[in-house]
Design an enzyme around this catalytic site. Structure first.
Site, PDB file in Angstrom:
ATOM      1  N   GLN A  38      41.372  13.569  43.851  1.00  0.00           N
ATOM      2  CA  GLN A  38      41.312  12.519  44.862  1.00  0.00           C
ATOM      3  C   GLN A  38      41.374  11.126  44.236  1.00  0.00           C
ATOM      4  OE1 GLN A  38      37.513  13.562  46.660  1.00  0.00           O
ATOM      5  NE2 GLN A  38      36.624  13.813  44.626  1.00  0.00           N
ATOM      6  N   HIS A  69      19.857  10.269  50.952  1.00  0.00           N
ATOM      7  CA  HIS A  69      19.323  11.069  49.839  1.00  0.00           C
ATOM      8  C   HIS A  69      17.858  11.449  50.038  1.00  0.00           C
ATOM      9  CE1 HIS A  69      22.949   9.338  47.645  1.00  0.00           C
ATOM     10  NE2 HIS A  69      23.140  10.628  47.719  1.00  0.00           N
ATOM     11  N   ASP A  93      27.496  11.703  42.833  1.00  0.00           N
ATOM     12  CA  ASP A  93      26.969  10.351  42.632  1.00  0.00           C
ATOM     13  C   ASP A  93      25.560  10.351  42.045  1.00  0.00           C
ATOM     14  OD1 ASP A  93      24.987  10.343  44.978  1.00  0.00           O
ATOM     15  OD2 ASP A  93      26.851  10.809  45.993  1.00  0.00           O
ATOM     16  N   GLU A 113      29.623  20.153  40.767  1.00  0.00           N
ATOM     17  CA  GLU A 113      30.500  19.132  41.365  1.00  0.00           C
ATOM     18  C   GLU A 113      31.925  19.463  40.923  1.00  0.00           C
ATOM     19  OE1 GLU A 113      30.469  15.969  43.217  1.00  0.00           O
ATOM     20  OE2 GLU A 113      32.606  16.246  42.755  1.00  0.00           O
ATOM     21  N   GLU A 144      34.521  24.676  40.605  1.00  0.00           N
ATOM     22  CA  GLU A 144      34.640  24.980  42.026  1.00  0.00           C
ATOM     23  C   GLU A 144      33.340  25.675  42.453  1.00  0.00           C
ATOM     24  OE1 GLU A 144      35.202  26.457  45.426  1.00  0.00           O
ATOM     25  OE2 GLU A 144      36.119  28.048  44.215  1.00  0.00           O
ATOM     26  N   ASP A 162      25.429  18.970  49.369  1.00  0.00           N
ATOM     27  CA  ASP A 162      25.609  17.527  49.531  1.00  0.00           C
ATOM     28  C   ASP A 162      27.070  17.240  49.235  1.00  0.00           C
ATOM     29  OD1 ASP A 162      25.673  14.816  49.264  1.00  0.00           O
ATOM     30  OD2 ASP A 162      24.330  14.714  47.547  1.00  0.00           O
ATOM     31  N   CYS A 163      27.952  17.765  50.090  1.00  0.00           N
ATOM     32  CA  CYS A 163      29.370  17.609  49.796  1.00  0.00           C
ATOM     33  C   CYS A 163      30.005  16.707  50.821  1.00  0.00           C
ATOM     34  CB  CYS A 163      30.041  18.962  49.795  1.00  0.00           C
ATOM     35  SG  CYS A 163      29.913  19.707  51.391  1.00  0.00           S
ATOM     36  N   ALA A 164      31.228  16.373  50.558  1.00  0.00           N
ATOM     37  CA  ALA A 164      31.978  15.462  51.411  1.00  0.00           C
ATOM     38  C   ALA A 164      32.268  16.134  52.746  1.00  0.00           C
ATOM     39  CB  ALA A 164      33.262  15.064  50.697  1.00  0.00           C
ATOM     40  N   PRO A 169      38.819  18.491  49.410  1.00  0.00           N
ATOM     41  CA  PRO A 169      38.345  19.443  48.396  1.00  0.00           C
ATOM     42  C   PRO A 169      37.138  20.265  48.831  1.00  0.00           C
ATOM     43  CG  PRO A 169      38.267  17.156  47.561  1.00  0.00           C
ATOM     44  CD  PRO A 169      38.890  17.114  48.901  1.00  0.00           C
TER      45      PRO A 169
END
Lengths: 288, 288
Positions: A38, A69, A93, A113, A144, A162-164, A169
């Site tokens: 990305q 968080h 992050d 991650e 992955e 805690d993913c997008a 992805p």
């Protein structure tokens, strides 16, 4: 003759839906790169401080990342009585890790991650969130996550997803197979927390609905809690709380958590209870 | 040769702070006028349906006005055991009146709105909110509200201050004198509700802080509750609950309210309790 001073005015826009735009004034483009997965940008904004943007979409802002968080971490930590081993999926992050490291009783944290570049960029430019990634209890795995979790059995007390957003992805992390794999990786009293998007705009609410439905099939206890994250679409954000044994309100260890003296700016144990009392339209959406 | 079809793309922008913009795609400018006090626009948007804009600032949207109007009305109505006489200040769009009219036990509603043009525009173009302004219990007074309230003594069980932001025509409604005047106009067990802005952006949080401080001096019980209103700045909205006698949680008549069978989409009596459990940073801001 004096030259006129011309200042460039920069604005970054996060497209909340195709008909809604959220824009913030930018002071400086701090760093940008293209990873294998990305495009990654870190910008300095006037109102939100530094912000992390992946493929054009806002991930976190310095001004309100504490809300996200704290809520993804302290809610399960105030319920489960002995969290020793934690798996965090995504979280490149470092903000979730920073909150987890406030607990001395945690012995081991695996962070999986997919994109090492995100973590590298945050280690260099977003130390407010990445400051505890060097804790000796933290083990970073850049791979992955579905494949990683599949190898685990009875390994963790707590898994935090805690993913997008559920496309790009992170797409595979919102399927029933994935939740079943998490169930297997958890110990007999384990808790799974996942970020659940917003119930307000229909393009997001459908994914909340789908994720909740699939988690409910897999876990005996499954519910949803909410908080206010002003920089996210609609500002109304949900997390899923799924568990093999503990109820998030009946099993809240209120006094015990307060005795730990952990410093928070959003979370407190009263708000913990309140966050599970959802608006009627959200309960209807989730068939609760 | 066929002519190319060119479509104009219209966007309305609400400036949340000088560094944050919230923009929505507009399908049609339904009606606009200039009153003695302000510029009034009603627009049709793709995401939020109709929206009412005063002097360029977003007031209500068809998509989420139910959250604001339910929370400003049902919270006090589920606490006070016998509301017969209500004063509503501002509320020219009629949404608060619509919610109040769901209670058969209310006998008399005075609505004091400074700008008749707002009500006229909503009666013509925003019937979703103005639909109950013709209820025989509703008495509309188009005048300056501070002067109106000054003449009242022991008159009301409930006063709802549903006015615009604390600058412009509504400025006088955020002073200690005004809250004292409301205290006098309330009966011995009366409740005052006022919309309180957002705690998140510093330009708004200062006005929340100031208003709360002044109400606390005047009323024996004074607290704040929150909700999610996605179209408002930060989406995190606060209301003040000030009362001579009733505590908003201890005196909540849960079963009694649920037996009324009032149809709501946001409010429920669990959420009522949860809405008073504030984030730590908001409690610190309000010295709670």
């Amino acid at each position: 003759m004096r030259k006129a001073v011309i200042r460039v005015e920069l604005w970054y826009t996060d497209q909340h839906t195709k008909n809604v735009r959220f824009s913030m004034k930018v002071e400086q483009q701090i760093a940008s790169c293209e990873s294998e997965f990305q495009r990654i940008d870190i910008l300095k904004t006037s109102e939100f401080g530094k912000v992390l943007v992946l493929d054009g979409e806002l991930m976190i802002t310095q001004k309100d990342e504490f809300i996200y968080h704290e809520m993804i971490t302290h809610v399960p930590m105030a319920v489960h009585p002995h969290v020793r081993d934690v798996l965090v999926i995504g979280a490149g992050d470092g903000g979730t890790i920073r909150e987890l490291c406030k607990y001395d009783t945690i012995e081991h944290i695996d962070m999986v991650e997919i994109d090492k570049k995100v973590t590298d960029m945050c280690l260099e430019h977003f130390w407010e969130t990445s400051c505890r990634l060097d804790d000796p209890r933290v083990h970073m795995h850049f791979e992955e996550s579905l494949r990683y979790v599949r190898m685990m059995k009875d390994e963790y007390d707590l898994i935090i997803v805690d993913c997008a957003d559920p496309y790009g992805p992170a797409e595979g992390l919102f399927t029933r197979e994935f939740y079943g794999t998490c169930y297997k990786a958890l110990r007999e009293d384990g808790i799974l927390i996942n970020q659940h998007e917003s119930p307000y705009y229909s393009e997001h609410s459908r994914s909340v609905q789908k994720a909740h439905k699939q988690i409910k099939i897999v876990f005996p206890y499954s519910t949803v809690y909410q908080c206010h994250i002003p920089s996210y679409p609609s500002g109304h954000w949900l997390f899923g709380f799924a568990s093999k044994k503990y109820d998030p309100i009946a099993d809240l260890r209120e006094d015990e958590w307060n005795r730990l003296g952990i410093n928070t700016r959003y979370y407190n144990t009263d708000l913990h209870k309140g966050s599970f009392y959802l608006p009627t339209y959200v309960k209807q959406l989730l068939d609760m």
